[in-house]
Write a protein that holds these residues in place. Structure first.
Motif, short mmCIF file in Angstrom:
data_model
loop_
_atom_site.label_atom_id
_atom_site.label_comp_id
_atom_site.label_asym_id
_atom_site.label_seq_id
_atom_site.Cartn_x
_atom_site.Cartn_y
_atom_site.Cartn_z
N LEU A 158 35.59 -6.65 14.38
CA LEU A 158 34.99 -6.55 12.70
C LEU A 158 35.11 -6.71 11.60
O LEU A 158 36.29 -7.63 11.40
N PRO A 159 34.45 -7.05 10.83
CA PRO A 159 33.46 -7.60 9.37
C PRO A 159 35.67 -7.17 8.50
O PRO A 159 36.15 -6.10 8.68
N ALA A 160 35.45 -8.87 7.47
CA ALA A 160 36.56 -8.22 7.11
C ALA A 160 36.55 -6.84 5.90
O ALA A 160 37.54 -6.17 5.26
N ARG A 161 35.72 -6.95 5.34
CA ARG A 161 35.58 -5.56 4.87
C ARG A 161 34.63 -4.33 4.95
O ARG A 161 32.95 -4.09 5.48
N THR A 162 35.31 -3.23 6.05
CA THR A 162 34.18 -2.35 6.87
C THR A 162 34.12 -1.79 5.80
O THR A 162 32.86 -1.15 6.21
N LEU A 163 35.17 -0.95 4.95
CA LEU A 163 34.20 0.09 3.51
C LEU A 163 34.33 -0.51 2.39
O LEU A 163 35.34 -1.18 2.12
N GLN A 170 45.09 -3.45 13.63
CA GLN A 170 45.09 -3.91 11.68
C GLN A 170 44.41 -3.02 10.53
O GLN A 170 43.17 -2.89 11.44
N ALA A 171 45.17 -2.65 9.66
CA ALA A 171 44.62 -1.40 8.88
C ALA A 171 45.12 -1.86 7.98
O ALA A 171 46.08 -1.88 7.25
N GLY A 172 43.50 -1.59 6.14
CA GLY A 172 44.09 -2.45 5.02
C GLY A 172 43.32 -1.49 3.81
O GLY A 172 42.67 -0.73 4.47
N VAL A 223 39.79 -2.62 8.37
CA VAL A 223 40.26 -2.49 9.63
C VAL A 223 39.62 -3.38 10.71
O VAL A 223 38.95 -4.20 10.65
N ASP A 224 40.49 -3.99 11.89
CA ASP A 224 40.11 -4.42 13.01
C ASP A 224 40.72 -4.39 13.75
O ASP A 224 41.98 -3.47 14.33
N ALA A 225 39.51 -3.97 15.70
CA ALA A 225 40.10 -3.67 16.36
C ALA A 225 41.69 -3.91 17.27
O ALA A 225 41.34 -5.47 17.05
N PRO A 226 41.68 -2.74 18.03
CA PRO A 226 43.05 -3.84 18.62
C PRO A 226 42.35 -4.26 20.22
O PRO A 226 43.35 -5.14 21.06
N LEU A 227 41.66 -5.40 20.39
CA LEU A 227 40.94 -6.09 20.76
C LEU A 227 40.89 -7.54 20.60
O LEU A 227 40.95 -7.69 19.23
#
Length: 170
Positions: free
Chosen positions: A75-80, A148-150, A127-131
């Motif tokens: 997933l991209p670094a800045r999802t939102l 990962q989530a931030g 966020v980042d996926a668990p894969l």
């Protein structure tokens, strides 16, 4: 087209043009002045009242930074992404009469707090996926990892200011 329809259409177009023409200077300035009319109360009470006014800033949304793709993430670094908004803090002005309390040369006290610029950015989410990416050693299947989530913290920047003064006359 009938003359009544033409007259109605002309009236609507004129009203829209007047509204757009009146709004354009306010948008160009960035603040809208707000006077507080006290002249009628001065005449009714037969005394000198303070003069009060203010300014209300117009907020302007900006262009958010798009998602940033990072190697090794699904997933991209800045999802939102964060949304920037520029505007200002409201301004105020007050001048009040003082009956020679501090001497003969001091007739008023005044406070001026002009509208000041304000820059904000809304909070964002990453966020980042668990894969992981597909692994060629695992027959092209992705490996698992911890998700990962931030939260990207909000930003608020401004430099307000004010002036206090005493002087002759109102």
């Amino acid at each position: 087209m009938k003359s009544t329809n033409r007259g109605t259409l002309a009236a609507v177009v004129t009203g829209v043009a007047a509204a757009v023409g009146a709004a354009a200077p306010a948008v160009a300035v960035g603040t809208v002045p707000v006077p507080v009319p006290l002249k009628g109360a001065e005449k009714a009470l037969n005394m000198e009242l303070p003069s009060v006014g203010g300014e209300i800033p117009l907020p302007k949304p900006g262009k958010p930074d798009g998602p940033q793709f990072v190697e090794g993430r699904l997933l991209p670094a800045r999802t939102l992404p964060q949304l920037p908004v520029t505007g200002g803090l409201p301004g105020a002005g007050l001048r009040a009469p003082v009956p020679h309390v501090l001497g003969d040369t001091f007739d008023h006290v005044g406070v001026e707090a002009p509208a000041s610029d304000l820059r904000t950015m809304a909070p964002g989410l990453t966020v980042d996926a668990p894969l992981t990416r597909p692994n060629p050693d695992n027959f092209g299947l992705p490996d698992t990892k911890l998700p990962q989530a931030g939260v990207l913290d909000p930003v608020l920047q401004t430099v307000p200011g004010a002036d206090l003064g005493l002087g002759p006359g109102l």
